[in-house]
Design a protein around this motif. Structure first.
Motif, PDB file in Angstrom:
ATOM      1  N   LEU A  48       0.844  -1.181   0.000  1.00  0.00           N
ATOM      2  CA  LEU A  48       0.000   0.000   0.000  1.00  0.00           C
ATOM      3  C   LEU A  48       0.889   1.243   0.000  1.00  0.00           C
ATOM      4  O   LEU A  48       1.898   1.277   0.716  1.00  0.00           O
ATOM      5  CB  LEU A  48      -0.915  -0.012   1.227  1.00  0.00           C
ATOM      6  N   PHE A  49       0.567   2.208  -0.800  1.00  0.00           N
ATOM      7  CA  PHE A  49       1.286   3.471  -0.961  1.00  0.00           C
ATOM      8  C   PHE A  49       2.535   3.363  -1.839  1.00  0.00           C
ATOM      9  O   PHE A  49       3.232   4.352  -2.050  1.00  0.00           O
ATOM     10  CB  PHE A  49       1.675   4.112   0.382  1.00  0.00           C
ATOM     11  N   CYS A  50       2.856   2.160  -2.346  1.00  0.00           N
ATOM     12  CA  CYS A  50       4.068   1.998  -3.142  1.00  0.00           C
ATOM     13  C   CYS A  50       3.953   2.731  -4.471  1.00  0.00           C
ATOM     14  O   CYS A  50       2.927   2.679  -5.151  1.00  0.00           O
ATOM     15  CB  CYS A  50       4.372   0.525  -3.389  1.00  0.00           C
ATOM     16  N   ARG A  51       5.024   3.407  -4.819  1.00  0.00           N
ATOM     17  CA  ARG A  51       5.155   4.075  -6.113  1.00  0.00           C
ATOM     18  C   ARG A  51       6.106   3.247  -6.974  1.00  0.00           C
ATOM     19  O   ARG A  51       6.365   2.092  -6.686  1.00  0.00           O
ATOM     20  CB  ARG A  51       5.685   5.493  -5.897  1.00  0.00           C
ATOM     21  N   GLN A  52       6.674   3.867  -7.979  1.00  0.00           N
ATOM     22  CA  GLN A  52       7.519   3.148  -8.932  1.00  0.00           C
ATOM     23  C   GLN A  52       8.713   2.445  -8.270  1.00  0.00           C
ATOM     24  O   GLN A  52       9.035   1.310  -8.586  1.00  0.00           O
ATOM     25  CB  GLN A  52       8.018   4.106 -10.013  1.00  0.00           C
ATOM     26  N   HIS A  53       9.392   3.132  -7.344  1.00  0.00           N
ATOM     27  CA  HIS A  53      10.618   2.574  -6.762  1.00  0.00           C
ATOM     28  C   HIS A  53      10.508   2.217  -5.289  1.00  0.00           C
ATOM     29  O   HIS A  53      11.441   1.646  -4.727  1.00  0.00           O
ATOM     30  CB  HIS A  53      11.780   3.554  -6.945  1.00  0.00           C
ATOM     31  N   GLY A  54       9.409   2.599  -4.655  1.00  0.00           N
ATOM     32  CA  GLY A  54       9.281   2.293  -3.244  1.00  0.00           C
ATOM     33  C   GLY A  54       8.147   3.056  -2.583  1.00  0.00           C
ATOM     34  O   GLY A  54       7.349   3.719  -3.242  1.00  0.00           O
ATOM     35  N   VAL A  55       8.104   2.956  -1.267  1.00  0.00           N
ATOM     36  CA  VAL A  55       7.087   3.607  -0.454  1.00  0.00           C
ATOM     37  C   VAL A  55       7.676   4.919   0.070  1.00  0.00           C
ATOM     38  O   VAL A  55       8.780   4.917   0.627  1.00  0.00           O
ATOM     39  CB  VAL A  55       6.664   2.696   0.717  1.00  0.00           C
ATOM     40  N   PRO A  56       6.965   6.047  -0.101  1.00  0.00           N
ATOM     41  CA  PRO A  56       7.475   7.325   0.393  1.00  0.00           C
ATOM     42  C   PRO A  56       7.799   7.253   1.892  1.00  0.00           C
ATOM     43  O   PRO A  56       7.074   6.607   2.661  1.00  0.00           O
ATOM     44  CB  PRO A  56       6.329   8.302   0.139  1.00  0.00           C
ATOM     45  N   ALA A  57       8.858   7.918   2.282  1.00  0.00           N
ATOM     46  CA  ALA A  57       9.315   7.850   3.677  1.00  0.00           C
ATOM     47  C   ALA A  57       8.275   8.375   4.661  1.00  0.00           C
ATOM     48  O   ALA A  57       8.265   7.954   5.818  1.00  0.00           O
ATOM     49  CB  ALA A  57      10.627   8.617   3.829  1.00  0.00           C
ATOM     50  N   TRP A  58       7.380   9.269   4.223  1.00  0.00           N
ATOM     51  CA  TRP A  58       6.362   9.784   5.147  1.00  0.00           C
ATOM     52  C   TRP A  58       5.418   8.694   5.637  1.00  0.00           C
ATOM     53  O   TRP A  58       4.799   8.837   6.689  1.00  0.00           O
ATOM     54  CB  TRP A  58       5.588  10.955   4.544  1.00  0.00           C
ATOM     55  N   VAL A  59       5.328   7.573   4.918  1.00  0.00           N
ATOM     56  CA  VAL A  59       4.498   6.454   5.364  1.00  0.00           C
ATOM     57  C   VAL A  59       5.102   5.815   6.616  1.00  0.00           C
ATOM     58  O   VAL A  59       4.420   5.130   7.370  1.00  0.00           O
ATOM     59  CB  VAL A  59       4.297   5.427   4.224  1.00  0.00           C
ATOM     60  N   GLN A 136      19.757   3.457  10.565  1.00  0.00           N
ATOM     61  CA  GLN A 136      18.520   4.138  10.914  1.00  0.00           C
ATOM     62  C   GLN A 136      18.007   4.903   9.701  1.00  0.00           C
ATOM     63  O   GLN A 136      18.705   5.732   9.136  1.00  0.00           O
ATOM     64  CB  GLN A 136      18.718   5.085  12.096  1.00  0.00           C
ATOM     65  N   LEU A 137      16.763   4.612   9.331  1.00  0.00           N
ATOM     66  CA  LEU A 137      16.153   5.255   8.168  1.00  0.00           C
ATOM     67  C   LEU A 137      15.172   6.349   8.569  1.00  0.00           C
ATOM     68  O   LEU A 137      14.940   7.280   7.801  1.00  0.00           O
ATOM     69  CB  LEU A 137      15.442   4.217   7.301  1.00  0.00           C
ATOM     70  N   ALA A 138      14.580   6.234   9.767  1.00  0.00           N
ATOM     71  CA  ALA A 138      13.624   7.240  10.224  1.00  0.00           C
ATOM     72  C   ALA A 138      13.501   7.158  11.742  1.00  0.00           C
ATOM     73  O   ALA A 138      13.732   6.098  12.341  1.00  0.00           O
ATOM     74  CB  ALA A 138      12.269   7.038   9.573  1.00  0.00           C
TER      75      ALA A 138
END
Length: 159
Positions: A48-59, A136-138
């Motif tokens: 869910l929320f995936c775009r062409q290359h991945g899921v936006p970090a705000w998710v 750490q990514l977020a």
């Protein structure tokens, strides 16, 4: 992981969440304890929320919120109670080291309770790390509210 934590192999994380269907964004529970929980999510092209290359970090905020919900569900089950809904009140200092979580990446979402007031307000320190490198990514501090009776609370909020 704290000494009182329990590792999970076969517990379906859905049993701890008030979400259902495609709205369950986390894949599995790794471990839980009295003050913290760690869950995992694999980013797929059909996430869910995936775009062409991945899921936006705000998710990542929602991944953190669902990990907090899983912690609340785990804690409720430890007390012999049912899973209840809660509300995300706010996010402080959400910082992401990437613009998106890439397809194929495996994320570990860790939440640690900072405080839990008697009125249902809670605050959690949250981190998302890459499973392979532990980079750490977020990170964020998230404030939540879990009313004693959500139905009564929601009825009162419309008046």
């Amino acid at each position: 992981m704290m000494d009182d934590s329990i590792l999970f192999e076969n517990l379906d994380i859905r049993s701890l969440l008030p979400h259902s269907g495609a709205m369950v964004l986390l894949d599995r529970l790794l471990w839980a304890g009295a003050e913290e929980l760690q869950a995992e999510v694999t980013i797929r092209a059909d996430s869910l929320f995936c775009r062409q290359h991945g899921v936006p970090a705000w998710v990542g905020v929602e991944y953190m919120a669902q990990a907090i919900a899983a912690y609340a569900g785990y804690s409720a089950k430890q007390r012999g109670e049912g899973v209840k809904i809660g509300f995300l009140l706010g996010t402080r200092r959400y910082e992401a080291a990437c613009a998106e979580f890439a397809i194929g990446s495996v994320l570990q979402v860790q939440v640690q309770k900072l405080l839990q007031a008697d009125n249902g307000i809670g605050s959690f320190e949250c981190h998302i790390r890459a499973s392979t490198s532990m980079q750490q990514l977020a990170s964020a501090t998230i404030t939540v509210f879990q009313p004693a009776d959500a139905a009564v609370f929601l009825e009162g909020s419309t008046e």
